[in-house]
Design an enzyme around this catalytic site. Sequence first.
Site, PDB file in Angstrom:
ATOM      1  N   ASN A  36       0.823  -1.214   0.000  1.00 56.16           N
ATOM      2  CA  ASN A  36       0.000   0.000   0.000  1.00 56.16           C
ATOM      3  C   ASN A  36       0.859   1.267   0.000  1.00 56.16           C
ATOM      4  OD1 ASN A  36       0.951   0.215   2.597  1.00 56.16           O
ATOM      5  ND2 ASN A  36      -1.046   0.074   3.609  1.00 56.16           N
ATOM      6  N   LEU A  37       2.176   1.101  -0.076  1.00 51.17           N
ATOM      7  CA  LEU A  37       3.138   2.209  -0.142  1.00 51.17           C
ATOM      8  C   LEU A  37       3.028   3.152   1.061  1.00 51.17           C
ATOM      9  CD1 LEU A  37       3.114   3.081  -3.990  1.00 51.17           C
ATOM     10  CD2 LEU A  37       4.572   1.481  -2.757  1.00 51.17           C
ATOM     11  N   ASP A  62      -3.940  -2.931   0.081  1.00 56.82           N
ATOM     12  CA  ASP A  62      -3.747  -3.108   1.520  1.00 56.82           C
ATOM     13  C   ASP A  62      -4.086  -4.552   1.901  1.00 56.82           C
ATOM     14  OD1 ASP A  62      -4.382  -2.955   4.453  1.00 56.82           O
ATOM     15  OD2 ASP A  62      -3.916  -0.847   4.074  1.00 56.82           O
ATOM     16  N   GLY A  86       3.838  -4.769   6.801  1.00 58.15           N
ATOM     17  CA  GLY A  86       3.534  -4.501   8.206  1.00 58.15           C
ATOM     18  C   GLY A  86       4.203  -3.216   8.628  1.00 58.15           C
ATOM     19  N   LYS A  88       6.539  -1.199  11.598  1.00 59.36           N
ATOM     20  CA  LYS A  88       7.671  -1.719  12.376  1.00 59.36           C
ATOM     21  C   LYS A  88       8.289  -0.756  13.392  1.00 59.36           C
ATOM     22  CE  LYS A  88      11.094  -0.306   9.007  1.00 59.36           C
ATOM     23  NZ  LYS A  88      12.323  -0.555   8.309  1.00 59.36           N
ATOM     24  N   SER A 128      10.432 -11.541  14.065  1.00 59.60           N
ATOM     25  CA  SER A 128      11.525 -10.751  14.615  1.00 59.60           C
ATOM     26  C   SER A 128      12.114 -11.406  15.855  1.00 59.60           C
ATOM     27  CB  SER A 128      10.965  -9.379  14.991  1.00 59.60           C
ATOM     28  OG  SER A 128      11.876  -8.677  15.784  1.00 59.60           O
ATOM     29  N   TYR A 153       4.225  -3.512  18.969  1.00 61.12           N
ATOM     30  CA  TYR A 153       4.826  -4.061  17.745  1.00 61.12           C
ATOM     31  C   TYR A 153       5.252  -5.512  17.974  1.00 61.12           C
ATOM     32  CZ  TYR A 153       8.433  -5.282  14.376  1.00 61.12           C
ATOM     33  OH  TYR A 153       9.188  -5.961  13.443  1.00 61.12           O
ATOM     34  N   LYS A 157       3.791  -9.263  16.423  1.00 62.31           N
ATOM     35  CA  LYS A 157       4.584 -10.311  15.748  1.00 62.31           C
ATOM     36  C   LYS A 157       4.365 -11.667  16.433  1.00 62.31           C
ATOM     37  CE  LYS A 157       6.454  -8.081  12.462  1.00 62.31           C
ATOM     38  NZ  LYS A 157       6.181  -8.384  11.076  1.00 62.31           N
ATOM     39  N   ASN A 183      19.009  -8.166  13.217  1.00 64.15           N
ATOM     40  CA  ASN A 183      19.001  -6.747  12.816  1.00 64.15           C
ATOM     41  C   ASN A 183      19.446  -6.578  11.366  1.00 64.15           C
ATOM     42  OD1 ASN A 183      18.961  -6.792  15.785  1.00 64.15           O
ATOM     43  ND2 ASN A 183      19.182  -4.573  15.617  1.00 64.15           N
ATOM     44  N   ASN A 203      16.202   3.406  13.972  1.00 70.56           N
ATOM     45  CA  ASN A 203      17.231   2.367  14.056  1.00 70.56           C
ATOM     46  C   ASN A 203      18.630   2.960  13.938  1.00 70.56           C
ATOM     47  OD1 ASN A 203      14.787   0.692  12.392  1.00 70.56           O
ATOM     48  ND2 ASN A 203      15.595  -0.171  14.272  1.00 70.56           N
ATOM     49  N   LEU A 204      19.568   2.227  14.516  1.00 71.47           N
ATOM     50  CA  LEU A 204      20.941   2.720  14.651  1.00 71.47           C
ATOM     51  C   LEU A 204      21.602   3.027  13.301  1.00 71.47           C
ATOM     52  CD1 LEU A 204      23.372   3.245  16.472  1.00 71.47           C
ATOM     53  CD2 LEU A 204      23.946   0.815  16.287  1.00 71.47           C
TER      54      LEU A 204
HETATM   55  P1  NAD Z   1       9.367  -1.414   5.480  1.00 67.45           P
HETATM   56  O1  NAD Z   1       8.466  -0.462   6.175  1.00 67.45           O
HETATM   57  O2  NAD Z   1      10.469  -0.857   4.663  1.00 67.45           O
HETATM   58  O3  NAD Z   1       8.497  -2.408   4.565  1.00 67.45           O
HETATM   59  C1  NAD Z   1       7.202  -2.811   4.899  1.00 67.45           C
HETATM   60  C2  NAD Z   1       6.322  -2.588   3.674  1.00 67.45           C
HETATM   61  O4  NAD Z   1       4.981  -2.991   3.977  1.00 67.45           O
HETATM   62  C3  NAD Z   1       6.275  -1.131   3.235  1.00 67.45           C
HETATM   63  O5  NAD Z   1       6.547  -1.057   1.844  1.00 67.45           O
HETATM   64  C4  NAD Z   1       4.844  -0.697   3.538  1.00 67.45           C
HETATM   65  O6  NAD Z   1       4.380   0.279   2.621  1.00 67.45           O
HETATM   66  C5  NAD Z   1       4.088  -2.009   3.435  1.00 67.45           C
HETATM   67  N1  NAD Z   1       2.865  -2.089   4.239  1.00 67.45           N
HETATM   68  C6  NAD Z   1       2.693  -1.751   5.546  1.00 67.45           C
HETATM   69  N2  NAD Z   1       1.433  -1.997   5.924  1.00 67.45           N
HETATM   70  C7  NAD Z   1       0.795  -2.517   4.843  1.00 67.45           C
HETATM   71  C8  NAD Z   1      -0.524  -2.951   4.603  1.00 67.45           C
HETATM   72  N3  NAD Z   1      -1.467  -2.895   5.567  1.00 67.45           N
HETATM   73  N4  NAD Z   1      -0.853  -3.414   3.370  1.00 67.45           N
HETATM   74  C9  NAD Z   1       0.083  -3.472   2.382  1.00 67.45           C
HETATM   75  N5  NAD Z   1       1.353  -3.048   2.551  1.00 67.45           N
HETATM   76  C10 NAD Z   1       1.703  -2.571   3.772  1.00 67.45           C
HETATM   77  O7  NAD Z   1       9.942  -2.400   6.598  1.00 67.45           O
HETATM   78  P2  NAD Z   1      11.046  -3.548   6.472  1.00 67.45           P
HETATM   79  O8  NAD Z   1      12.192  -3.173   7.316  1.00 67.45           O
HETATM   80  O9  NAD Z   1      11.270  -3.883   5.057  1.00 67.45           O
HETATM   81  O10 NAD Z   1      10.295  -4.734   7.212  1.00 67.45           O
HETATM   82  C11 NAD Z   1       9.625  -5.778   6.509  1.00 67.45           C
HETATM   83  C12 NAD Z   1       9.033  -6.741   7.515  1.00 67.45           C
HETATM   84  O11 NAD Z   1      10.090  -7.289   8.308  1.00 67.45           O
HETATM   85  C13 NAD Z   1       8.055  -6.083   8.497  1.00 67.45           C
HETATM   86  O12 NAD Z   1       6.992  -6.990   8.725  1.00 67.45           O
HETATM   87  C14 NAD Z   1       8.877  -5.907   9.753  1.00 67.45           C
HETATM   88  O13 NAD Z   1       8.091  -5.919  10.906  1.00 67.45           O
HETATM   89  C15 NAD Z   1       9.785  -7.140   9.693  1.00 67.45           C
HETATM   90  N6  NAD Z   1      11.043  -6.954  10.438  1.00 67.45           N
HETATM   91  C16 NAD Z   1      11.848  -5.889  10.139  1.00 67.45           C
HETATM   92  C17 NAD Z   1      13.021  -5.722  10.873  1.00 67.45           C
HETATM   93  C18 NAD Z   1      13.928  -4.532  10.587  1.00 67.45           C
HETATM   94  O14 NAD Z   1      14.788  -4.231  11.416  1.00 67.45           O
HETATM   95  N7  NAD Z   1      13.825  -3.855   9.460  1.00 67.45           N
HETATM   96  C19 NAD Z   1      13.379  -6.624  11.893  1.00 67.45           C
HETATM   97  C20 NAD Z   1      12.533  -7.707  12.155  1.00 67.45           C
HETATM   98  C21 NAD Z   1      11.353  -7.859  11.400  1.00 67.45           C
HETATM   99  N1  UDP Z   2      20.760   2.660  19.308  1.00 66.65           N
HETATM  100  C1  UDP Z   2      21.421   3.796  19.724  1.00 66.65           C
HETATM  101  N2  UDP Z   2      21.081   4.986  19.160  1.00 66.65           N
HETATM  102  C2  UDP Z   2      20.108   5.106  18.200  1.00 66.65           C
HETATM  103  C3  UDP Z   2      19.440   3.924  17.786  1.00 66.65           C
HETATM  104  C4  UDP Z   2      19.788   2.723  18.377  1.00 66.65           C
HETATM  105  O1  UDP Z   2      22.301   3.738  20.579  1.00 66.65           O
HETATM  106  O2  UDP Z   2      19.834   6.226  17.738  1.00 66.65           O
HETATM  107  C5  UDP Z   2      21.155   1.343  19.887  1.00 66.65           C
HETATM  108  C6  UDP Z   2      20.036   0.598  20.591  1.00 66.65           C
HETATM  109  O3  UDP Z   2      19.959   0.998  21.938  1.00 66.65           O
HETATM  110  C7  UDP Z   2      20.468  -0.862  20.402  1.00 66.65           C
HETATM  111  C8  UDP Z   2      21.174  -0.856  19.045  1.00 66.65           C
HETATM  112  O4  UDP Z   2      21.551   0.504  18.812  1.00 66.65           O
HETATM  113  O5  UDP Z   2      21.430  -1.206  21.393  1.00 66.65           O
HETATM  114  C9  UDP Z   2      20.300  -1.342  17.891  1.00 66.65           C
HETATM  115  O6  UDP Z   2      19.099  -0.602  17.915  1.00 66.65           O
HETATM  116  P1  UDP Z   2      18.056  -0.622  16.708  1.00 66.65           P
HETATM  117  O7  UDP Z   2      16.952   0.336  17.035  1.00 66.65           O
HETATM  118  O8  UDP Z   2      18.772  -0.400  15.408  1.00 66.65           O
HETATM  119  O9  UDP Z   2      17.536  -2.123  16.671  1.00 66.65           O
HETATM  120  P2  UDP Z   2      16.782  -3.001  17.809  1.00 66.65           P
HETATM  121  O10 UDP Z   2      17.759  -4.068  18.188  1.00 66.65           O
HETATM  122  O11 UDP Z   2      16.406  -2.103  18.934  1.00 66.65           O
HETATM  123  O12 UDP Z   2      15.609  -3.559  17.090  1.00 66.65           O
END
Ligand code: NAD
Ligand code: UDP
Length: 341
Positions: A36-37, A62, A86, A88, A128, A153, A157, A183, A203-204
Amino acid sequence: MKETSLVLVTGGAGYIGSHITLSLLEAGHGVVVFDNLSNSSAESISRIEKICGKKPHFVMGDIRDKQALSNLFNRYHIDSVIHCAGLKAVGESVKDPLTYFSNNLVGSVTLLEAMARANIFRLVFSSSATVYGDSPNMPVNEKHPTAAPTNPYGRSKLMVEDVLRDLATSDQRWSIATARYFNPIGAHSSGLIGEAPNGIPNNLVPYISQVAIGKLKKLQIFGGDYPTPDGTGVRDYIHVMDLAQGHLKALHAISLKNGLNIWNFGSGKGYSVLELLDAFENASGKKIPYDIVARRAGDIPKCWANTDKARQELGWRAEKNLNDMMIDTWRWQKNNPTGYN
Ligand code: NAD
Ligand code: UDP
């Protein structure tokens, strides 16, 4: 006419989904992206084509929209689904839990119902490492009990994981992979696709790279008094292309066996915030100013994966090291200072 054997990637325009889509196309799969962008741009789809010369089908929609899903499954011959769609952002989920449960939980259930109606029973789900909570014993393997997550969040999950477990028990036709990401960082080596967060990154790694290009002034390191070697938090960073390859292996594995499978996708190594910062500075040649501030609520001291199960059952392991991750992150950020805009 329906094409044969397409993989549906929900959230395929997003950070992880776009790298998975690229890897699927490169491996010869046909792909439909459904997104859904809400947190991404269709430009990522054009960039994928630029990299590999192939284009996924793209449908804007969506996952909570029953009719849109039903049209999608009628139109394309999809045989498996990689479900990345989803929301995040942990902090946002605390402020607006209903939106998180709606997108992540209701959206997943609506997708699963539509799949079952269309006789599609193969699914890889983006979960996750957050489901492990705060464990004193590292590394964590897949048998480690899941803990009560500290935010909506994480709860969304874990709830979907529970739904998937019940589903696999209820009907033998389901073949499910729960992929627990640690990560994910980095970007494709072309520098054409990568992570493009809206607003100030949570995120870091995206935060550090935005300091490096001058968009943000200073990094705040959350906590210098953790029981870790240098006092800063330790995490398992995995290159997004390694993660994408893991999805291809998982998809293949679930095409051979039914039931529920859980795999950790991490590198198996833990790095502290200061170690990561040092690696980024070496890769980019940029100095990153920082302050060490109070711990962030809900953060755990350390977390890294035991990846034996993925290695034994999928023949997968992370190939790229921290330096590769930092070089690719920096290339993407330098070439795209404003993301896809
Ligand atoms: P992202 O936000 O870049 O990608 C998620 C995509 O889903 C986006 O393009 C968004 O537009 C789309 N979306 C959201 N809600 C929607 C809906 N209701 N219908 C259709 N599309 C929808 O995030 P990402 O980092 O690529 O994460 C992808 C998946 O991996 C997520 O489910 C996230 O929870 C999971 N995940 C991410 C991380 C991370 O650190 N990036 C870690 C663990 C799990
Ligand atoms: N972190 C930090 N400064 C930031 C963002 C994250 O010090 O601006 C730290 C955070 O406390 C953790 C690590 O970096 O120890 C990774 O965090 P992130 O949010 O990237 O991922 P998480 O493991 O929390 O999903």
